[in-house]
Design an enzyme around this catalytic site. Structure first.
Site, PDB file in Angstrom:
ATOM      1  N   CYS A 141      24.097 -34.304  39.107  1.00  0.00           N
ATOM      2  CA  CYS A 141      25.045 -34.042  38.092  1.00  0.00           C
ATOM      3  C   CYS A 141      26.230 -35.091  38.176  1.00  0.00           C
ATOM      4  CB  CYS A 141      25.732 -32.634  37.895  1.00  0.00           C
ATOM      5  SG  CYS A 141      24.058 -31.333  37.908  1.00  0.00           S
ATOM      6  N   HIS A 149      32.431 -29.908  34.470  1.00  0.00           N
ATOM      7  CA  HIS A 149      31.116 -30.063  34.428  1.00  0.00           C
ATOM      8  C   HIS A 149      30.448 -28.748  33.591  1.00  0.00           C
ATOM      9  CE1 HIS A 149      26.932 -30.578  35.168  1.00  0.00           C
ATOM     10  NE2 HIS A 149      26.902 -29.953  36.384  1.00  0.00           N
ATOM     11  N   ASN A 186      23.496 -26.734  30.971  1.00  0.00           N
ATOM     12  CA  ASN A 186      23.777 -27.746  31.977  1.00  0.00           C
ATOM     13  C   ASN A 186      22.708 -29.204  31.629  1.00  0.00           C
ATOM     14  OD1 ASN A 186      24.107 -29.453  34.381  1.00  0.00           O
ATOM     15  ND2 ASN A 186      23.853 -27.770  35.830  1.00  0.00           N
TER      16      ASN A 186
HETATM   17  N1  COA Z   1      17.641 -12.992  33.564  1.00  0.00           N
HETATM   18  C1  COA Z   1      17.862 -11.795  34.212  1.00  0.00           C
HETATM   19  N2  COA Z   1      18.086 -11.599  35.530  1.00  0.00           N
HETATM   20  C2  COA Z   1      18.322 -12.532  36.289  1.00  0.00           C
HETATM   21  C3  COA Z   1      18.214 -14.078  35.800  1.00  0.00           C
HETATM   22  C4  COA Z   1      17.686 -14.233  34.470  1.00  0.00           C
HETATM   23  N3  COA Z   1      17.502 -15.444  33.828  1.00  0.00           N
HETATM   24  N4  COA Z   1      18.227 -14.904  36.694  1.00  0.00           N
HETATM   25  C5  COA Z   1      18.584 -14.077  37.920  1.00  0.00           C
HETATM   26  N5  COA Z   1      18.483 -13.059  37.563  1.00  0.00           N
HETATM   27  C6  COA Z   1      18.718 -11.734  38.357  1.00  0.00           C
HETATM   28  C7  COA Z   1      18.335 -12.015  39.949  1.00  0.00           C
HETATM   29  O1  COA Z   1      16.839 -11.819  40.035  1.00  0.00           O
HETATM   30  C8  COA Z   1      19.027 -11.004  40.339  1.00  0.00           C
HETATM   31  O2  COA Z   1      18.296  -9.677  40.463  1.00  0.00           O
HETATM   32  P1  COA Z   1      18.519  -8.578  41.952  1.00  0.00           P
HETATM   33  O3  COA Z   1      19.911  -8.454  42.033  1.00  0.00           O
HETATM   34  O4  COA Z   1      17.534  -7.422  41.507  1.00  0.00           O
HETATM   35  O5  COA Z   1      17.866  -9.525  42.918  1.00  0.00           O
HETATM   36  C9  COA Z   1      20.481 -10.743  39.713  1.00  0.00           C
HETATM   37  O6  COA Z   1      20.126 -11.324  38.504  1.00  0.00           O
HETATM   38  C10 COA Z   1      21.538 -11.443  40.264  1.00  0.00           C
HETATM   39  O7  COA Z   1      21.287 -12.734  40.680  1.00  0.00           O
HETATM   40  P2  COA Z   1      22.428 -13.802  41.160  1.00  0.00           P
HETATM   41  O8  COA Z   1      21.783 -15.010  41.599  1.00  0.00           O
HETATM   42  O9  COA Z   1      23.234 -13.002  42.504  1.00  0.00           O
HETATM   43  O10 COA Z   1      23.228 -13.845  39.795  1.00  0.00           O
HETATM   44  P3  COA Z   1      24.447 -14.656  39.702  1.00  0.00           P
HETATM   45  O11 COA Z   1      25.498 -13.719  39.364  1.00  0.00           O
HETATM   46  O12 COA Z   1      24.921 -15.330  40.931  1.00  0.00           O
HETATM   47  O13 COA Z   1      24.104 -15.672  38.582  1.00  0.00           O
HETATM   48  C11 COA Z   1      23.616 -18.184  38.366  1.00  0.00           C
HETATM   49  C12 COA Z   1      23.332 -16.614  38.701  1.00  0.00           C
HETATM   50  C13 COA Z   1      22.414 -19.036  38.517  1.00  0.00           C
HETATM   51  C14 COA Z   1      24.011 -17.893  36.736  1.00  0.00           C
HETATM   52  C15 COA Z   1      24.984 -18.404  38.986  1.00  0.00           C
HETATM   53  O14 COA Z   1      24.746 -18.287  40.368  1.00  0.00           O
HETATM   54  C16 COA Z   1      25.014 -19.980  38.839  1.00  0.00           C
HETATM   55  O15 COA Z   1      25.441 -20.473  37.639  1.00  0.00           O
HETATM   56  N6  COA Z   1      25.277 -20.822  39.858  1.00  0.00           N
HETATM   57  C17 COA Z   1      25.594 -22.337  39.928  1.00  0.00           C
HETATM   58  C18 COA Z   1      24.299 -22.706  39.688  1.00  0.00           C
HETATM   59  C19 COA Z   1      24.593 -24.210  39.117  1.00  0.00           C
HETATM   60  O16 COA Z   1      25.644 -24.482  38.514  1.00  0.00           O
HETATM   61  N7  COA Z   1      23.804 -25.216  39.390  1.00  0.00           N
HETATM   62  C20 COA Z   1      23.982 -26.600  39.216  1.00  0.00           C
HETATM   63  C21 COA Z   1      24.966 -27.169  39.945  1.00  0.00           C
HETATM   64  S1  COA Z   1      25.115 -28.691  39.013  1.00  0.00           S
END
Ligand code: COA
Length: 325
Positions: free
Chosen positions: A113, A252, A282
């Site tokens: 990114c 970002h 993103n």
């Molecule tokens: N819809 C519903 N549930 C979802 C889901 C979706 N699209 N994606 C994941 N889940 C679930 C998971 O399976 C998990 O379930 P569980 O507790 O039963 O295992 C639960 O939601 C929580 O997952 P988690 O990964 O802990 O959620 P989070 O609050 O960390 O949010 C992201 C997930 C990906 C949104 C967040 O971690 C994030 O944005 N991270 C940064 C990613 C990023 O920016 N990447 C690019 C960098 S350039």
């Protein structure tokens, strides 16, 4: 050293929109989950006949027009992408040809990114050293091509688009500071396993869905906040300004909660933050240049304003910078 500034910006995104409600029909998710966890409401998706260079071309034309620069006067094309049209030749070469930028060198840059901002730093250094006068820096991605539409944890996060900036020699300095960083220790937290020389493409890699983004979102979240905060503090210090002087913060556009955490740590008021993640998701290396272009064209930025931008991506890589518009 010649002062360098941004002469003009442009952006482009496919017309087709994929909403959170559309994703409810594809994977086990909900508009509520995506909205509250990421701030994303919809993103753009390229039609099958559109590739990264097509969006890069549109964005670049707009940047050239905004800068009143003819493509023949461009000395170099630097394009950040993780979704090139081909492994080789570079997407930058395809763009160079289509623009008729016959004098320009051209290459792609792989920094996740952070590709656009890394490109800005390279272009700036080349102009400062006298090796070039005008450089086109582009961030362009077709992320939907490497999204696994069976993996709800990643597919809802990304979108397609391109942003471009022409930078050139100027009387006054526009790019006041750029601070880049990288840490390859945790590369596996965000990567695409197959297709390269480590795991070449095969029937098995396709069957095992290894040509798609694999990501551990939770770990990245924390790293992104830390890196964007420290790089921004460094960029502010290097530009010799105070945080209070910043008129606009362009983080970002990956996740609203990441932006909010960085904003709070830097103590920047909410009204000074530019947000369009709700409309694009993103777009990786296109994220900052699309946001910058929208900020400029919508009048959020005026001549003389100080802009802080900050980005984090696969690698890990990160970068922050200060521009005087
Ligand atoms: N819809 C519903 N549930 C979802 C889901 C979706 N699209 N994606 C994941 N889940 C679930 C998971 O399976 C998990 O379930 P569980 O507790 O039963 O295992 C639960 O939601 C929580 O997952 P988690 O990964 O802990 O959620 P989070 O609050 O960390 O949010 C992201 C997930 C990906 C949104 C967040 O971690 C994030 O944005 N991270 C940064 C990613 C990023 O920016 N990447 C690019 C960098 S350039």
């Amino acid at each position: 050293m010649s002062p360098v500034r941004i002469l003009g910006t442009g952006s482009s995104a496919p017309e087709r929109i994929l909403t959170n409600f559309d994703f409810e029909k594809i994977v086990d998710t909900s508009d509520e989950w995506i909205r509250t966890r990421t701030g994303i409401v919809e993103r753009r998706i390229a039609d099958p006949d559109i590739a990264t260079s097509d969006m890069a071309y549109e964005a670049s034309l707009r940047a050239l027009e905004a800068a009143s620069v003819n493509s023949i006067d461009v000395d170099g094309v630097i394009l950040g992408t993780v979704t090139p049209d081909y492994f080789f030749p570079s997407t930058a070469c395809l763009l160079q040809s289509r623009l008729g930028a016959k004098k320009a060198f051209a290459f792609d840059l792989s920094a996740g990114c952070s590709g656009f901002v890394y490109g800005l730093q390279l272009g700036k250094a080349m102009i400062e050293s006298g090796e070039a006068r005008i450089i086109l820096v582009v961030g362009a991605e077709t992320m939907t091509r490497i999204m696994d539409f069976k993996d709800r944890a990643t597919c809802v996060l990304f979108g397609d688009g391109a942003g471009a900036a022409l930078i050139g020699k100027s009387d006054m300095s526009g790019i006041l500071s750029l601070c880049l960083g990288a840490n390859g220790d945790d590369w596996e937290l965000l990567h695409m396993p197959a297709g390269g020389s480590r795991i070449p493409p095969s029937e098995e890699t396709v069957r095992n869905r290894l040509h798609y983004i694999k990501m551990k979102g939770n770990d990245i979240f924390k790293e992104a906040v830390k890196a964007m905060e420290s790089a921004s503090i460094e960029a502010i210090r290097k530009a010799d300004i105070t945080t209070e002087e910043i008129d606009l913060f362009i983080p970002h556009q990956a996740n609203l909660r990441i932006m909010e955490a960085v904003r709070k740590r830097l103590d920047i008021p909410p009204k000074k933050v530019f947000i369009n993640v709700d409309r694009y998701g993103n777009t990786s290396s296109a994220s900052v240049p699309i946001a910058l272009d929208e900020a400029v064209r919508s009048g959020r930025v005026e001549r003389g304003d100080l802009i802080l931008f900050s980005v984090f991506g696969a690698g890990f890589t990160w970068a922050s910078g200060i521009i005087r518009w």
